[in-house]
Design a protein around this motif. Sequence first.
Motif, PDB file in Angstrom:
ATOM      1  N   VAL A 121       0.832  -1.206   0.000  1.00  0.00           N
ATOM      2  CA  VAL A 121       0.000   0.000   0.000  1.00  0.00           C
ATOM      3  C   VAL A 121       0.866   1.256   0.000  1.00  0.00           C
ATOM      4  N   THR A 122       2.029   1.187   0.654  1.00  0.00           N
ATOM      5  CA  THR A 122       2.948   2.326   0.615  1.00  0.00           C
ATOM      6  C   THR A 122       3.418   2.582  -0.805  1.00  0.00           C
ATOM      7  N   SER A 123       3.781   1.502  -1.506  1.00  0.00           N
ATOM      8  CA  SER A 123       4.214   1.633  -2.898  1.00  0.00           C
ATOM      9  C   SER A 123       3.103   2.175  -3.787  1.00  0.00           C
ATOM     10  N   ILE A 124       1.886   1.698  -3.569  1.00  0.00           N
ATOM     11  CA  ILE A 124       0.741   2.161  -4.376  1.00  0.00           C
ATOM     12  C   ILE A 124       0.483   3.638  -4.130  1.00  0.00           C
ATOM     13  N   LEU A 125       0.500   4.050  -2.865  1.00  0.00           N
ATOM     14  CA  LEU A 125       0.244   5.456  -2.545  1.00  0.00           C
ATOM     15  C   LEU A 125       1.353   6.377  -3.041  1.00  0.00           C
ATOM     16  N   ASN A 126       2.519   5.814  -3.301  1.00  0.00           N
ATOM     17  CA  ASN A 126       3.632   6.598  -3.842  1.00  0.00           C
ATOM     18  C   ASN A 126       3.755   6.450  -5.357  1.00  0.00           C
ATOM     19  N   THR A 127       2.663   6.036  -6.005  1.00  0.00           N
ATOM     20  CA  THR A 127       2.665   5.890  -7.462  1.00  0.00           C
ATOM     21  C   THR A 127       2.961   7.231  -8.130  1.00  0.00           C
ATOM     22  N   ASN A 128       3.850   7.182  -9.109  1.00  0.00           N
ATOM     23  CA  ASN A 128       4.279   8.392  -9.823  1.00  0.00           C
ATOM     24  C   ASN A 128       3.963   8.246 -11.307  1.00  0.00           C
ATOM     25  N   MET A 129       3.384   9.279 -11.894  1.00  0.00           N
ATOM     26  CA  MET A 129       3.089   9.275 -13.323  1.00  0.00           C
ATOM     27  C   MET A 129       3.543  10.593 -13.939  1.00  0.00           C
ATOM     28  N   ASN A 130       4.446  10.493 -14.903  1.00  0.00           N
ATOM     29  CA  ASN A 130       4.977  11.687 -15.582  1.00  0.00           C
ATOM     30  C   ASN A 130       5.565  12.691 -14.607  1.00  0.00           C
ATOM     31  N   GLY A 131       6.233  12.167 -13.569  1.00  0.00           N
ATOM     32  CA  GLY A 131       6.888  13.057 -12.609  1.00  0.00           C
ATOM     33  C   GLY A 131       5.981  13.617 -11.542  1.00  0.00           C
ATOM     34  N   GLU A 132       4.716  13.180 -11.491  1.00  0.00           N
ATOM     35  CA  GLU A 132       3.779  13.667 -10.489  1.00  0.00           C
ATOM     36  C   GLU A 132       3.256  12.502  -9.658  1.00  0.00           C
ATOM     37  N   TYR A 133       3.197  12.695  -8.342  1.00  0.00           N
ATOM     38  CA  TYR A 133       2.660  11.669  -7.451  1.00  0.00           C
ATOM     39  C   TYR A 133       1.140  11.768  -7.419  1.00  0.00           C
ATOM     40  N   LEU A 134       0.478  10.641  -7.658  1.00  0.00           N
ATOM     41  CA  LEU A 134      -0.975  10.647  -7.817  1.00  0.00           C
ATOM     42  C   LEU A 134      -1.727  10.934  -6.519  1.00  0.00           C
ATOM     43  N   PHE A 135      -1.151  10.515  -5.384  1.00  0.00           N
ATOM     44  CA  PHE A 135      -1.868  10.634  -4.112  1.00  0.00           C
ATOM     45  C   PHE A 135      -1.286  11.724  -3.221  1.00  0.00           C
ATOM     46  N   ALA A 136      -0.633  12.703  -3.824  1.00  0.00           N
ATOM     47  CA  ALA A 136      -0.010  13.770  -3.048  1.00  0.00           C
ATOM     48  C   ALA A 136      -0.874  15.011  -2.942  1.00  0.00           C
ATOM     49  N   GLY A 137      -2.100  14.971  -3.480  1.00  0.00           N
ATOM     50  CA  GLY A 137      -2.921  16.175  -3.505  1.00  0.00           C
ATOM     51  C   GLY A 137      -2.294  17.190  -4.442  1.00  0.00           C
TER      52      GLY A 137
END
Length: 348
Positions: A121-137
Motif C-alpha cells: 500500500v505504501t508503494s501504491i500510494l507513492n505511485t508516480n506518473m509523468n513526474g507527479e505523485y498521484l496521491f499527493a494532492g
Amino acid sequence: MKTSFVSSSAISQTMRNHMMRMQVELVQRQQEVTTQRLADPGATLGARAGFSFSMTRDIQRLENLLDSNGLAANRLSATQNALEQFSNVSQDLLSTLTAAVSGVSDTSIVRAAATRSLESVTSILNTNMNGEYLFAGINTDVKPVNEFTAPGSPNQAQFDTYFQTHFGFPQSDPAAASITAAQMNDFIDNTLLPGFLGTDWQAAWSNASNETITSRITLNETAQTSTTANSIGMRKVALATAMTSDLLKIPLSEETQKALYTKATALVGEAVADVARVQSEVGVAEIRVKDATDRVEAQIDLSKLFVNEMEGVDPYEASTKLNELLTQIETSYALTARIQQLSLLRHL
C-alpha cells in the motif's frame, strides 16, 4: 526634356507598378490555395473580422482545455487503477485477518502478510506518473507516504513513541509479553486511532496535501481530478498493517493476539468501504471530464465551422484565380519585353 504620358517610359513604368501589385496578389492567392483560407481576413471581411478573430481565440482556449482534460483523464485513470490495486491488497489482508481471528493462521504468517500489505500500500500510494505523485494532492512533486520499514523512518519512530508513552516500556522489553487484551484494546482505541486519524498522521506518515487538484474542464466548469493519501481509508489500512506487523513481534498471549486481530479486521473492513467511496468519486470525476471533453470538442467543431464560413475559400475558385493571375503576369512580362524593344532608331 520632359517625358510625355504617352512615352514608352511612362508605359513601361505603369506596367512595372501593375506587375508589383500582381506579384503581391500572387503570394496571397498561393497562400489561399494552400491554406484554403483568406490570406487577409481583416481586409476582406471588414467589420466581421473582429467576430472571426474572437472565435479563433475561443477555439485556441478550447483546444488548450482539451489538452488539460487529456492530462486530467490520464491522471484519473491511473488513480483508479492504483485504487483498484489498493482495494485488492486490502481484501487479501482482510481474508488473512479473518482467518487469524478464527485461529486458523499462524502468527508468523499473519505478520508476514501484514508486512507485505504495508509495503504494497505504501508503494501504491507513492505511485508516480509523468513526474507527479498521484496521491499527493496538490503537492505533486513530493512523495506522499514515508516507508514504515525504512531505517530511521519518522512513522516507525512515532509508533515506537506511542507504545513507549502508553505502556511505559518499549516493544522489546520482556514486560510487553504480559500485555492483556483489554490493555491492547485501550492502546489501539485511545492512542493509535486518535494519532493516525488526527493531525499526527501528517506529522510522521504523510507528506501529501489535504487539498486535491482542481482542473478547469470547460470554460465555466471545474472538477476535482486527484485524490490524496490522507483519506480515512488509507489511514486505517496503514494503521492496521503497521500495528499488526509491529506488535506481532512481541510474544503476546493468544487472547491479546485475538484482540489485535479483531481490531485490525474491523479497521480493514471499514477501510475497504472508504476506498470504494473514493473509487466512486474518482469514477464520477472521470465521467465529468469525458462529458466535458465531448462538449468542448463539439463546441470547437461548431466554432471552426463558423470561422470557415467567414474565412474559408473555395479551393477550385482560388485555383482558377491563381491561374488567371499567372496568365496576366506572363502577359505583362511579354508586353514589357515588347515595349522595351521599341526604338526610334528602327524607323530612321
